[in-house]
Scaffold this active site. Structure first.
Site, PDB file in Angstrom:
ATOM      1  CG  ASP A  37      -2.155  -0.861   1.039  1.00 17.72           C
ATOM      2  OD1 ASP A  37      -2.282  -1.491  -0.032  1.00 17.72           O
ATOM      3  OD2 ASP A  37      -2.981  -0.921   1.954  1.00 17.72           O
ATOM      4  CG  ASN A 110      -2.664   6.751   3.928  1.00 16.11           C
ATOM      5  OD1 ASN A 110      -3.767   6.441   3.468  1.00 16.11           O
ATOM      6  ND2 ASN A 110      -1.754   5.864   4.222  1.00 16.11           N
ATOM      7  CB  THR A 151      -8.166   1.316   6.563  1.00 14.16           C
ATOM      8  OG1 THR A 151      -7.730   1.799   5.301  1.00 14.16           O
ATOM      9  CG2 THR A 151      -9.668   1.148   6.553  1.00 14.16           C
ATOM     10  CB  ALA A 152      -3.360   4.223   7.377  1.00 12.18           C
ATOM     11  CE1 TYR A 153      -0.220   5.419  14.955  1.00 14.55           C
ATOM     12  CE2 TYR A 153       0.174   7.694  14.347  1.00 14.55           C
ATOM     13  CZ  TYR A 153       0.310   6.652  15.245  1.00 14.55           C
ATOM     14  OH  TYR A 153       0.962   6.852  16.422  1.00 14.55           O
ATOM     15  CB  SER A 154      -7.038   7.305  11.435  1.00 18.45           C
ATOM     16  OG  SER A 154      -8.278   7.605  12.020  1.00 18.45           O
ATOM     17  CG  LEU A 155      -8.658   0.760  12.019  1.00 19.55           C
ATOM     18  CD1 LEU A 155     -10.094   1.150  12.342  1.00 19.55           C
ATOM     19  CD2 LEU A 155      -8.661  -0.179  10.812  1.00 19.55           C
TER      20      LEU A 155
END
Lengths: 253, 253, 253, 253
Positions: A37, A110, A151-155
């Site tokens: 990704d 992102n 769906t990256a660091y925020s998740l």
């Protein structure tokens, strides 16, 4: 893999441009991203200004963004060359940081991540929306993310999953020293300003690639970019399917 | 309060219609809601079809939606009568339930809440998006909310705060028996179908007003309504301000 | 299954008591629970007063509490009959409810769950610790759980996982209408009193089996029971192993 | 403030020792900590071995640990000198890090924090309990906290509030890249080992004071210390009261 693709393309009389820097001027039809990704993000960001779509081929572990696995590459290329694909537009954010008298500009697909420097204590970040103060709390930091970045660091930090087609920006607190801090979903055309109100030193990273430091009183403006990342979709990995595959756990099996 | 408003309006030679049922045919200019957020929701829902805006006057504890406090009523009415106000459009959801061979339709401004009947065990709810299965887990239930509803029950259940101007629908799990269930943000034009996959009996409530029961195999379709709730805004309580006032706690004071 | 076990035990000249009510007076050595975690809980609770240990045989989906799967039954029984097992003591809670002038007593191994009646609005529950008011918030309800119960309903509601050997009681809010409500871990000898401060009607369930209703001003006292549930452990399913198996998900695979 | 206390103590013919290093050998009766919770922690840790209790006087913002505010100092000292106080014992943790062939020992009253170095990517930390692998996930880090530390960094990271008298250790994930990571409550005599399974470099901090770096394959053992922090309690700030004051927010006012 790259060599096999090159051979296949040549056999099909396709022109291949290998140098990223020359892709725009050579007006390539599309770009193939071989990796995970992260590689895809980088390609999509770079190809946003010339408007060139990117096909993400996953060479790593299962990603959220890549469209196909490596063993699917040749049927996929056949389709793409025949124009049998859809374009998915992912909106991006522009960040303008005003630090130490200079302004620096970044574009992210992102997220923009604010996090206290590890040698320092908590930072108090204040979010202004359309010029008006909204939330403010001492914390490890704050994440401003696109739906792609949800769906990256925020998740990991407790943020919700946002469908890539939603026009909205996430503001997710990072280990806030406040019981009431919550993830927030803002309009995609919101004028967001993050002010470092208190603390010593705050790192800001842009798609995890570039970084700079904020000091008290300094700020970063974040707004929707006029550019869009263009991803090639072959109709195989829809948002419901990605969520379904990612959200399975064994507790209730 | 109602009597004093009546007097004030008559003194100003304004016509007052008291019966809700006659407001539309009498083509009133606007509606005054005296009460809390619940009263305002009901008025805004009822006035959405005729397109009549509503002024929310808060008689209860501090609400998220009401525009003014009761002591501000007369200056506010003067402004509204002079046309000095903005309209805020809040999108609504249509829910169509197919149960026991019948279809029932509802319009909500806040949320459609699915929750297992208290005499029964967990229910497994499956969310289909654009006809494709997405998430599914055993749970107490699930909440489908508008941005307006994001600060109501969904917030208690762990959902994010959504700015009222974002075009998106929330899907918030309610005490899911799954470690991976997360709040999700969907496109406002998403075609959402909630299917009761397993369990005995599931209550569905619409803006907390009307209710029906689902049995295994039955489903409710939720989609954006063509109608919008129209709220009168006098420029006093912006989204950042409401969040700022609601999100203060004492831990970091 | 029950028939095959009976046969096997008779072949081994073991005496089998089938009626639960007669197990204590017949002074059985141990009890076999055939079913899931719920069946095991019921058996362990009933056998706590006579001090009879229980072997949980899982006939359902993978549970947290059962020691063996059904195909392991005969080797397991051989071991248990030879005394080759360990006893795990699970502490239990006593709940004394004072409602409508009467006092009712319950013993639970998992939890005491307070939840608003579905026909009513939020309830405000106040927790008094050692006679002193501690937390209080409007909510759907509140869960008072043992470490054993930490992986049941409390986990769905956002509570932590508690090792079964920790001497502590959990207080987990259920969809609190307060941004600051957090799960709390209390001393196992804490005197907990839950007072229904506001609302209409609150259901209280005890290990999901028995129930009663609270009205405003009524209260339930919860304290550690002098009795303990006795589970037979064959050294196969340790706490770290159960967590490891339950906590796997696919996001980071 | 220090000068006024000195004067007051001299007037009362009390001996005052100012140098921390000499407090133990001079066998002082108690120590006065002037500052915030951090200052108190440092004093209590240093005085744990000689067994000298500490009175926390809060000079900063409202803390969780300090017993009195600065304006209460002289009545409080009168009481303490008359022996009218209670001792609260706070258990501490010993951490033994094995890095680069050396072993380093630390004692903490709050927490041992593992966090990826900011110049590196995620770290995968594996927790072994009593020698057996339990949880493991890629994350920003992990927090091992005492009940005292439960209201410090662990709370920001999503951990529960633990009563100071509970005998248990918290393990709280820090922005885990896993949907199933949950806070865990372990026995106070658990043998916890945190192994850095993957990643580049992991910082470990001990009560936020001392730090070292872990590399893949290196580990830190954490166990209850035989020593205890001794806090002077004058009966004014009980656990329920502290929670009550900290947990108030304005959402449901």
């Amino acid at each position: 893999m790259a060599a096999r693709i090159e051979e296949w393309l040549e056999a099909g009389k396709c022109r291949l441009v290998k140098e990223p820097a020359r892709m725009a001027e050579e007006k390539v039809e599309f770009v193939i991203s071989l990796g995970g990704d992260g590689t895809l993000l980088e390609a999509a960001r770079a190809m946003a200004a010339p408007g060139i779509p990117v096909l993400g081929v996953n060479l790593g572990r299962l990603g959220f963004l890549c469209e196909i696995e490596k063993e699917e590459i040749f049927p996929a290329l056949t389709k793409v060359l025949a124009g049998e694909y859809k374009l998915q537009r992912r909106f991006m954010l522009n960040a303008a940081a005003q630090t130490a008298g200079r302004t620096a500009q970044f574009t992210v697909l992102n997220d923009v991540v604010f996090v206290r420097d590890q040698s320092c204590g908590l930072v108090t970040l204040q979010a202004n929306l359309s010029g008006e103060p909204s939330v403010s709390y001492p914390a490890d930091g704050m994440i401003i993310a696109t739906p792609t970045g949800s769906t990256a660091y925020s998740l990991s930090a407790g943020g919700p999953i946002v469908s890539p087609e939603v026009e909205a920006i996430l503001l997710t607190p990072l280990a806030a020293h406040s019981l009431s801090a919550r993830p927030m979903i803002l309009r995609s055309d919101e004028e967001i300003e993050i002010l470092m109100a208190r603390g010593e030193k705050c790192r800001v990273t842009f798609d995890g690639q570039e970084e700079l430091y904020l000091h008290p009183g300094e700020r970063v403006k974040v707004q929707r970019s006029p550019l869009q990342g263009l991803l090639i979709r072959l109709g195989r990995r829809s948002f419901p399917a990605v969520v379904r595959e990612k959200l399975m756990d064994r507790w209730h099996d």
